[in-house]
Motif scaffolding. Structure first.
Motif, PDB file in Angstrom:
ATOM      1  N   ASN A 248      16.267   5.227  -8.046  1.00 63.92           N
ATOM      2  CA  ASN A 248      16.962   3.949  -7.926  1.00 63.92           C
ATOM      3  C   ASN A 248      16.260   2.999  -6.965  1.00 63.92           C
ATOM      4  OD1 ASN A 248      19.189   4.164  -9.721  1.00 63.92           O
ATOM      5  ND2 ASN A 248      20.088   5.686  -8.357  1.00 63.92           N
ATOM      6  N   MET A 249      15.699   3.526  -5.873  1.00 58.24           N
ATOM      7  CA  MET A 249      14.968   2.666  -4.943  1.00 58.24           C
ATOM      8  C   MET A 249      13.777   2.018  -5.636  1.00 58.24           C
ATOM      9  SD  MET A 249      14.824   4.302  -1.120  1.00 58.24           S
ATOM     10  CE  MET A 249      14.170   2.759  -0.465  1.00 58.24           C
ATOM     11  N   LEU A 250      13.030   2.803  -6.407  1.00 64.04           N
ATOM     12  CA  LEU A 250      11.844   2.277  -7.074  1.00 64.04           C
ATOM     13  C   LEU A 250      12.210   1.302  -8.193  1.00 64.04           C
ATOM     14  CD1 LEU A 250       9.666   5.510  -7.238  1.00 64.04           C
ATOM     15  CD2 LEU A 250       9.176   3.444  -5.921  1.00 64.04           C
ATOM     16  N   ASP A 251      13.333   1.539  -8.864  1.00 66.22           N
ATOM     17  CA  ASP A 251      13.693   0.712 -10.016  1.00 66.22           C
ATOM     18  C   ASP A 251      14.540  -0.508  -9.672  1.00 66.22           C
ATOM     19  OD1 ASP A 251      12.313   2.425 -11.627  1.00 66.22           O
ATOM     20  OD2 ASP A 251      14.071   3.457 -12.435  1.00 66.22           O
ATOM     21  N   TYR A 252      15.420  -0.394  -8.649  1.00 64.52           N
ATOM     22  CA  TYR A 252      16.430  -1.424  -8.455  1.00 64.52           C
ATOM     23  C   TYR A 252      16.470  -2.047  -7.059  1.00 64.52           C
ATOM     24  CZ  TYR A 252      18.102   0.920 -12.650  1.00 64.52           C
ATOM     25  OH  TYR A 252      18.180   1.486 -13.900  1.00 64.52           O
TER      26      TYR A 252
ATOM     27  N   CYS B 137       0.832  -1.203   0.000  1.00 61.59           N
ATOM     28  CA  CYS B 137       0.000   0.000   0.000  1.00 61.59           C
ATOM     29  C   CYS B 137       0.870   1.257   0.000  1.00 61.59           C
ATOM     30  CB  CYS B 137      -0.929   0.007   1.219  1.00 61.59           C
ATOM     31  SG  CYS B 137      -2.301  -1.154   1.100  1.00 61.59           S
ATOM     32  N   ILE B 138       1.944   1.221   0.794  1.00 60.93           N
ATOM     33  CA  ILE B 138       2.846   2.378   0.846  1.00 60.93           C
ATOM     34  C   ILE B 138       3.542   2.568  -0.495  1.00 60.93           C
ATOM     35  CG2 ILE B 138       4.964   3.282   1.891  1.00 60.93           C
ATOM     36  CD1 ILE B 138       4.099   2.034   4.522  1.00 60.93           C
ATOM     37  N   VAL B 139       4.042   1.476  -1.071  1.00 59.67           N
ATOM     38  CA  VAL B 139       4.728   1.576  -2.368  1.00 59.67           C
ATOM     39  C   VAL B 139       3.792   2.153  -3.424  1.00 59.67           C
ATOM     40  CG1 VAL B 139       5.812   0.262  -4.236  1.00 59.67           C
ATOM     41  CG2 VAL B 139       6.345  -0.284  -1.847  1.00 59.67           C
ATOM     42  N   ASP B 140       2.540   1.696  -3.434  1.00 64.08           N
ATOM     43  CA  ASP B 140       1.572   2.191  -4.422  1.00 64.08           C
ATOM     44  C   ASP B 140       1.241   3.668  -4.197  1.00 64.08           C
ATOM     45  OD1 ASP B 140       1.492  -0.231  -5.651  1.00 64.08           O
ATOM     46  OD2 ASP B 140      -0.402  -0.882  -4.748  1.00 64.08           O
ATOM     47  N   GLU B 141       1.256   4.115  -2.949  1.00 65.09           N
ATOM     48  CA  GLU B 141       1.009   5.530  -2.666  1.00 65.09           C
ATOM     49  C   GLU B 141       2.195   6.397  -3.084  1.00 65.09           C
ATOM     50  OE1 GLU B 141       0.152   5.715   1.463  1.00 65.09           O
ATOM     51  OE2 GLU B 141      -1.858   4.815   1.283  1.00 65.09           O
ATOM     52  N   VAL B 142       3.399   5.848  -2.953  1.00 64.68           N
ATOM     53  CA  VAL B 142       4.605   6.612  -3.272  1.00 64.68           C
ATOM     54  C   VAL B 142       4.786   6.764  -4.783  1.00 64.68           C
ATOM     55  CG1 VAL B 142       7.137   6.517  -3.225  1.00 64.68           C
ATOM     56  CG2 VAL B 142       5.821   6.120  -1.127  1.00 64.68           C
ATOM     57  N   ARG B 143       4.468   5.738  -5.547  1.00 59.82           N
ATOM     58  CA  ARG B 143       4.786   5.729  -6.981  1.00 59.82           C
ATOM     59  C   ARG B 143       4.250   6.950  -7.738  1.00 59.82           C
ATOM     60  NH1 ARG B 143       7.541   1.634  -9.011  1.00 59.82           N
ATOM     61  NH2 ARG B 143       7.531  -0.406  -7.973  1.00 59.82           N
ATOM     62  N   PRO B 144       2.948   7.295  -7.651  1.00 63.91           N
ATOM     63  CA  PRO B 144       2.487   8.463  -8.415  1.00 63.91           C
ATOM     64  C   PRO B 144       3.122   9.775  -7.942  1.00 63.91           C
ATOM     65  CG  PRO B 144       0.752   7.648  -6.968  1.00 63.91           C
ATOM     66  CD  PRO B 144       1.828   6.624  -6.966  1.00 63.91           C
ATOM     67  N   LYS B 145       3.381   9.873  -6.645  1.00 70.24           N
ATOM     68  CA  LYS B 145       4.049  11.079  -6.130  1.00 70.24           C
ATOM     69  C   LYS B 145       5.469  11.164  -6.676  1.00 70.24           C
ATOM     70  CE  LYS B 145       1.462  10.801  -1.766  1.00 70.24           C
ATOM     71  NZ  LYS B 145       1.582  10.587  -0.302  1.00 70.24           N
ATOM     72  N   ALA B 146       6.145  10.001  -6.698  1.00 70.69           N
ATOM     73  CA  ALA B 146       7.511   9.979  -7.213  1.00 70.69           C
ATOM     74  C   ALA B 146       7.534  10.281  -8.706  1.00 70.69           C
ATOM     75  CB  ALA B 146       8.149   8.618  -6.937  1.00 70.69           C
ATOM     76  N   ALA B 147       6.546   9.762  -9.449  1.00 75.86           N
ATOM     77  CA  ALA B 147       6.500   9.999 -10.893  1.00 75.86           C
ATOM     78  C   ALA B 147       6.399  11.494 -11.189  1.00 75.86           C
ATOM     79  CB  ALA B 147       5.313   9.259 -11.505  1.00 75.86           C
TER      80      ALA B 147
ATOM     81  N   ASP C 233      26.643   5.705  -5.135  1.00 74.70           N
ATOM     82  CA  ASP C 233      26.238   6.994  -4.587  1.00 74.70           C
ATOM     83  C   ASP C 233      25.336   7.674  -5.599  1.00 74.70           C
ATOM     84  OD1 ASP C 233      25.899   9.410  -3.391  1.00 74.70           O
ATOM     85  OD2 ASP C 233      27.983  10.066  -3.550  1.00 74.70           O
ATOM     86  N   PRO C 234      24.016   7.709  -5.361  1.00 73.33           N
ATOM     87  CA  PRO C 234      23.110   8.303  -6.340  1.00 73.33           C
ATOM     88  C   PRO C 234      23.385   9.766  -6.617  1.00 73.33           C
ATOM     89  CG  PRO C 234      21.916   7.031  -4.684  1.00 73.33           C
ATOM     90  CD  PRO C 234      23.318   7.167  -4.202  1.00 73.33           C
ATOM     91  N   GLY C 235      23.969  10.470  -5.649  1.00 72.37           N
ATOM     92  CA  GLY C 235      24.348  11.862  -5.897  1.00 72.37           C
ATOM     93  C   GLY C 235      23.301  12.872  -5.496  1.00 72.37           C
ATOM     94  N   SER C 236      22.040  12.532  -5.479  1.00 68.87           N
ATOM     95  CA  SER C 236      20.996  13.468  -5.071  1.00 68.87           C
ATOM     96  C   SER C 236      19.769  12.671  -4.656  1.00 68.87           C
ATOM     97  CB  SER C 236      20.649  14.416  -6.221  1.00 68.87           C
ATOM     98  OG  SER C 236      19.958  13.730  -7.239  1.00 68.87           O
ATOM     99  N   PRO C 237      18.908  13.261  -3.810  1.00 69.25           N
ATOM    100  CA  PRO C 237      17.711  12.537  -3.356  1.00 69.25           C
ATOM    101  C   PRO C 237      16.821  12.070  -4.499  1.00 69.25           C
ATOM    102  CG  PRO C 237      18.095  14.433  -1.945  1.00 69.25           C
ATOM    103  CD  PRO C 237      19.069  14.544  -3.083  1.00 69.25           C
ATOM    104  N   ILE C 238      16.708  12.868  -5.561  1.00 67.39           N
ATOM    105  CA  ILE C 238      15.796  12.486  -6.630  1.00 67.39           C
ATOM    106  C   ILE C 238      16.308  11.258  -7.387  1.00 67.39           C
ATOM    107  CG2 ILE C 238      16.784  13.964  -8.457  1.00 67.39           C
ATOM    108  CD1 ILE C 238      13.812  14.566  -9.223  1.00 67.39           C
ATOM    109  N   LEU C 239      17.626  11.142  -7.531  1.00 64.42           N
ATOM    110  CA  LEU C 239      18.191   9.958  -8.168  1.00 64.42           C
ATOM    111  C   LEU C 239      18.132   8.756  -7.227  1.00 64.42           C
ATOM    112  CD1 LEU C 239      21.290  11.407 -10.077  1.00 64.42           C
ATOM    113  CD2 LEU C 239      18.967  11.004 -10.895  1.00 64.42           C
ATOM    114  N   GLU C 240      18.303   8.997  -5.931  1.00 64.36           N
ATOM    115  CA  GLU C 240      18.180   7.916  -4.954  1.00 64.36           C
ATOM    116  C   GLU C 240      16.754   7.364  -4.946  1.00 64.36           C
ATOM    117  OE1 GLU C 240      18.665   7.035  -0.161  1.00 64.36           O
ATOM    118  OE2 GLU C 240      19.268   8.971  -0.985  1.00 64.36           O
TER     119      GLU C 240
END
Length: 403
Positions: free
Chosen positions: A114-118, A78-88, A104-111
């Motif tokens: 990467n969390m969502l994808d990998y 449920c949390i992952v599904d709530e995060v995805r549209p906000k992250a998109a 090192d992703p280098g910035s929060p947006i890249l981190e």
């Protein structure tokens, strides 16, 4: 597991504050003294609004991962599904594509990307929750099933694939027992041969605990007796208990026990990688047996006390499903009839009778008292979900008089 006063769970905002402090500390180290004043290497002294929003979502994903490790898979999803549209929405503002698996992703947006994808845990949350939802939906309909038996509040169904290599059995019925007692007889795997049904040469003769990865994750080796001229069958089953008791559940509030041959389960393989060579589980050596495969299966317990839509005030709806490849070139129709109609059909009736013994059974009670890691956890979750209170209410003299 001893009872301790737990500190309040950290909120995403608290985690973000720590992340921001860490970012500012890193920026402070990068300050360049120009003589006329100071400036940061990145041209600003605090994270941007975009960074803060990303950090909030990262903390929510970390909470989802923590829930997954507590076997609360559906809550994590449920949390992952709530995060995805906000992250998109936020990822539309990222400057560059995130590298694959960066250290090192280098910035929060890249981190965040990467969390969502990998992230392996996020992937497991999605995969396992999809499987659980699929089985729960499958058991919510009779479409595609052939009714094989209907008696004593138990219904048995059968389904075969086009090649007749896979055989799927489904049994469901009501038990007057509570979830605690039903889980006790399922959890004590070495006692399964004492009560699981057998007839006409079919039945479980051995059930051995090979490994206990956690209180709710087990590897069990089962030996099934099969009539001559066939070899007996054995199967190593990875048992994964999933907590779906919370009020937020879209479907019924349940306990879901996922069952599958260990080598085909990704969560099992993840747990095996954490073991040393010396602690790897070893199957018993047997002659004259053939290893069959449990493609997928589940036992689902749905307590009426916290599921008013079921139309009953007490008791537990028990559902079992198992998709089996017996590794036979052709399973005779007589074996299907005997195995399904005679043996599988009495599975729930056997559960009812055995679970009724738990409150006064010396062996069960001694094991319950000695195993707080599982039974203490189960009691706490029953109380937290409101199920324990509902049971107490139904057992009160007032409720019995009104009934």
């Amino acid at each position: 597991m001893s009872e301790q006063t737990e500190a309040p769970a950290p909120t995403p905002e608290a985690g973000v504050e720590q992340e921001i402090r860490a970012m500012n500390d890193a920026k402070a180290e990068a300050v360049t003294d120009t003589g006329a004043g100071v400036s940061t290497a990145q041209g600003e002294s605090a994270p941007s609004s975009l960074d803060v929003q990303c950090l909030v979502l990262i903390e929510e994903l970390k909470q989802a991962c923590a829930l997954y490790l507590e076997d609360k898979v559906m809550q994590a999803r449920c949390i992952v599904d709530e995060v995805r549209p906000k992250a998109a929405a936020l990822l539309k503002e990222k400057p560059v594509k995130a590298p694959v698996h960066p250290e090192d992703p280098g910035s929060p947006i890249l981190e965040l990307e990467n969390m969502l994808d990998y992230d392996e845990t996020i992937s497991q949350i999605v995969k396992y929750s999809d499987e659980i939802a699929s089985i729960r939906q499958m058991l919510a309909t009779e479409e595609g099933w052939t009714l094989q038996g209907d008696s004593d509040e138990t219904r048995t169904y059968y389904k075969a694939d086009e090649t007749n290599a896979l055989h799927t059995i489904r049994v469901e019925g009501w038990a007057d027992n509570n979830v605690f007692d039903l889980l006790a007889i399922l959890y004590e795997v070495d006692m399964h041969p004492d009560w699981m049904p057998s007839a006409f040469g079919f039945g479980i003769t051995e059930s051995v605990l090979l490994s206990q990865f956690s209180a709710t994750k087990l590897l069990v080796d089962v030996l099934v007796r099969v009539p001559w001229p066939f070899d007996n069958r054995s199967v190593g089953i990875f048992v994964n208990g999933i907590d779906c008791l919370d009020q937020s559940e879209d479907l019924h509030r349940q306990v879901v026990i996922m069952l599958r041959s260990g080598e085909t389960d990704t969560e099992f393989m993840r747990l095996m990688e954490q073991l040393t060579v010396d602690t790897q589980p070893k199957k018993p050596e047997r002659s004259g047996t053939t290893e069959m495969e449990l493609k997928h299966g589940a036992i689902i317990l749905t307590p009426a006390e916290v599921n008013p839509s079921l139309g009953r005030s007490t008791g537990t709806l028990v559902q079992m499903i198992a998709c089996i490849d017996p590794k036979m070139a052709s399973m005779p129709s007589c074996a299907i009839n005997l195995g399904i109609k005679s043996v599988a059909h009495f599975f729930i009736d056997s559960m009812r009778k055995q679970a009724a013994l738990v409150p006064t059974h010396e062996v069960y009670q001694s094991r319950i008292a000695a195993n707080d890691a599982f039974y203490g956890f189960l009691r706490r979750r029953m109380e937290e979900s409101g199920y324990g209170e509902a049971l107490s209410s139904d057992a009160s003299p007032e409720s019995q008089e009104s009934a």
